[in-house]
Design a protein around this motif. Structure first.
Motif, PDB file in Angstrom:
ATOM      1  N   ASP A  10       0.807  -1.214   0.000  1.00 24.12           N
ATOM      2  CA  ASP A  10       0.000   0.000   0.000  1.00 24.12           C
ATOM      3  C   ASP A  10       0.844   1.270   0.000  1.00 24.12           C
ATOM      4  O   ASP A  10       0.320   2.348  -0.206  1.00 24.12           O
ATOM      5  CB  ASP A  10      -0.901   0.051   1.230  1.00 24.12           C
ATOM      6  N   ALA A  11       2.128   1.156   0.269  1.00 30.00           N
ATOM      7  CA  ALA A  11       2.986   2.323   0.393  1.00 30.00           C
ATOM      8  C   ALA A  11       3.050   3.085  -0.929  1.00 30.00           C
ATOM      9  O   ALA A  11       3.064   2.491  -2.005  1.00 30.00           O
ATOM     10  CB  ALA A  11       4.389   1.901   0.818  1.00 30.00           C
ATOM     11  N   VAL A  12       3.061   4.404  -0.827  1.00 29.61           N
ATOM     12  CA  VAL A  12       3.196   5.236  -2.012  1.00 29.61           C
ATOM     13  C   VAL A  12       4.680   5.355  -2.336  1.00 29.61           C
ATOM     14  O   VAL A  12       5.486   5.712  -1.484  1.00 29.61           O
ATOM     15  CB  VAL A  12       2.594   6.638  -1.771  1.00 29.61           C
ATOM     16  N   ARG A  13       5.031   5.030  -3.555  1.00 35.37           N
ATOM     17  CA  ARG A  13       6.425   5.156  -3.979  1.00 35.37           C
ATOM     18  C   ARG A  13       6.608   6.526  -4.627  1.00 35.37           C
ATOM     19  O   ARG A  13       5.867   6.901  -5.523  1.00 35.37           O
ATOM     20  CB  ARG A  13       6.783   4.051  -4.939  1.00 35.37           C
ATOM     21  N   VAL A  14       7.604   7.244  -4.116  1.00 34.28           N
ATOM     22  CA  VAL A  14       7.867   8.609  -4.552  1.00 34.28           C
ATOM     23  C   VAL A  14       9.232   8.660  -5.227  1.00 34.28           C
ATOM     24  O   VAL A  14      10.220   8.168  -4.678  1.00 34.28           O
ATOM     25  CB  VAL A  14       7.843   9.582  -3.349  1.00 34.28           C
ATOM     26  N   LEU A  29      13.504   3.689 -17.455  1.00 31.95           N
ATOM     27  CA  LEU A  29      12.578   4.018 -16.375  1.00 31.95           C
ATOM     28  C   LEU A  29      12.184   2.821 -15.518  1.00 31.95           C
ATOM     29  O   LEU A  29      11.463   2.981 -14.543  1.00 31.95           O
ATOM     30  CB  LEU A  29      11.315   4.660 -16.959  1.00 31.95           C
ATOM     31  N   ASP A  30      12.637   1.624 -15.869  1.00 28.33           N
ATOM     32  CA  ASP A  30      12.226   0.425 -15.130  1.00 28.33           C
ATOM     33  C   ASP A  30      12.455   0.537 -13.622  1.00 28.33           C
ATOM     34  O   ASP A  30      11.569   0.156 -12.852  1.00 28.33           O
ATOM     35  CB  ASP A  30      12.909  -0.818 -15.686  1.00 28.33           C
ATOM     36  N   PRO A  31      13.597   1.063 -13.143  1.00 29.70           N
ATOM     37  CA  PRO A  31      13.786   1.133 -11.685  1.00 29.70           C
ATOM     38  C   PRO A  31      12.794   2.042 -10.961  1.00 29.70           C
ATOM     39  O   PRO A  31      12.587   1.894  -9.762  1.00 29.70           O
ATOM     40  CB  PRO A  31      15.216   1.678 -11.538  1.00 29.70           C
ATOM     41  N   VAL A  32      12.175   2.979 -11.676  1.00 33.00           N
ATOM     42  CA  VAL A  32      11.252   3.918 -11.029  1.00 33.00           C
ATOM     43  C   VAL A  32       9.825   3.805 -11.563  1.00 33.00           C
ATOM     44  O   VAL A  32       8.975   4.636 -11.265  1.00 33.00           O
ATOM     45  CB  VAL A  32      11.751   5.378 -11.179  1.00 33.00           C
ATOM     46  N   LEU A  37       4.288   9.240  -7.663  1.00 30.51           N
ATOM     47  CA  LEU A  37       4.412  10.679  -7.497  1.00 30.51           C
ATOM     48  C   LEU A  37       5.855  11.077  -7.769  1.00 30.51           C
ATOM     49  O   LEU A  37       6.779  10.362  -7.376  1.00 30.51           O
ATOM     50  CB  LEU A  37       4.037  11.080  -6.063  1.00 30.51           C
ATOM     51  N   ILE A  38       6.041  12.196  -8.452  1.00 28.05           N
ATOM     52  CA  ILE A  38       7.373  12.780  -8.601  1.00 28.05           C
ATOM     53  C   ILE A  38       7.421  13.998  -7.694  1.00 28.05           C
ATOM     54  O   ILE A  38       6.549  14.872  -7.758  1.00 28.05           O
ATOM     55  CB  ILE A  38       7.658  13.206 -10.054  1.00 28.05           C
ATOM     56  N   ALA A  51       9.453  15.839 -19.127  1.00 29.54           N
ATOM     57  CA  ALA A  51       9.774  14.537 -19.728  1.00 29.54           C
ATOM     58  C   ALA A  51       9.520  13.408 -18.733  1.00 29.54           C
ATOM     59  O   ALA A  51       8.977  12.357 -19.102  1.00 29.54           O
ATOM     60  CB  ALA A  51      11.225  14.516 -20.208  1.00 29.54           C
ATOM     61  N   LEU A  52       9.878  13.605 -17.464  1.00 27.75           N
ATOM     62  CA  LEU A  52       9.620  12.588 -16.439  1.00 27.75           C
ATOM     63  C   LEU A  52       8.121  12.365 -16.248  1.00 27.75           C
ATOM     64  O   LEU A  52       7.659  11.225 -16.172  1.00 27.75           O
ATOM     65  CB  LEU A  52      10.261  12.985 -15.107  1.00 27.75           C
TER      66      LEU A  52
END
Length: 148
Positions: A10-14, A29-32, A37-38, A51-52
């Protein structure tokens, strides 16, 4: 009934970015890819952030750094239009991005308080004296308490 604690699923990955662009990040971009959220912490070109955002298709929240342009004249209207000097204007940041400087933002299940800039060392934008930054921090803290 209380809600159970969030599990790692459930954790939001930032994806937090600041100061230096990374062509390697845009190339692979695979690792991120799991980021929801950026969070841009200043001093990155807006075209790089755009671009991100377009590659990951997630929200962008940012604060300006000491090498970023002065963004103080921009604000959002109640209708969602970006205004400058009271007139509709195109903001220099990516479409859909949120400038959190001096504000409390709720996004991706998180509450974020933004405080950009740095200690004053020249006459450039986004630089503050100790007293100015302390005042900005106190106003942000009051806003956070008001929203809780």
């Amino acid at each position: 009934m209380s809600r159970p604690a969030a599990s790692p699923v459930d954790a939001v990955r930032v994806l937090a970015v600041s100061d230096e662009t990374s062509d390697a990040l845009l190339t692979d971009l695979d690792p991120v890819r799991s980021a929801r959220l950026i969070l841009a912490c200043g001093d990155l070109p807006f075209d790089y952030l755009d671009a991100l955002v377009n590659a990951l298709e997630v929200p962008l929240v940012f604060v300006p750094g000491n090498h970023d342009p002065d963004l103080s004249g921009y604000r959002m209207s109640r209708a969602g239009l970006t205004l400058r000097a009271g007139l509709p204007a195109r903001a220099p940041w990516p479409d859909g991005a949120v400038n959190a400087d001096g504000r409390i933002i709720d996004v991706a299940g998180l509450r974020i308080g933004g405080l950009g800039g740095c200690l004053r060392y020249s006459d450039g934008p986004n630089q503050y004296s100790q007293r100015q930054q302390a005042g900005r921090a106190l106003r942000l803290r009051a806003a956070a308490r008001w929203r809780s």
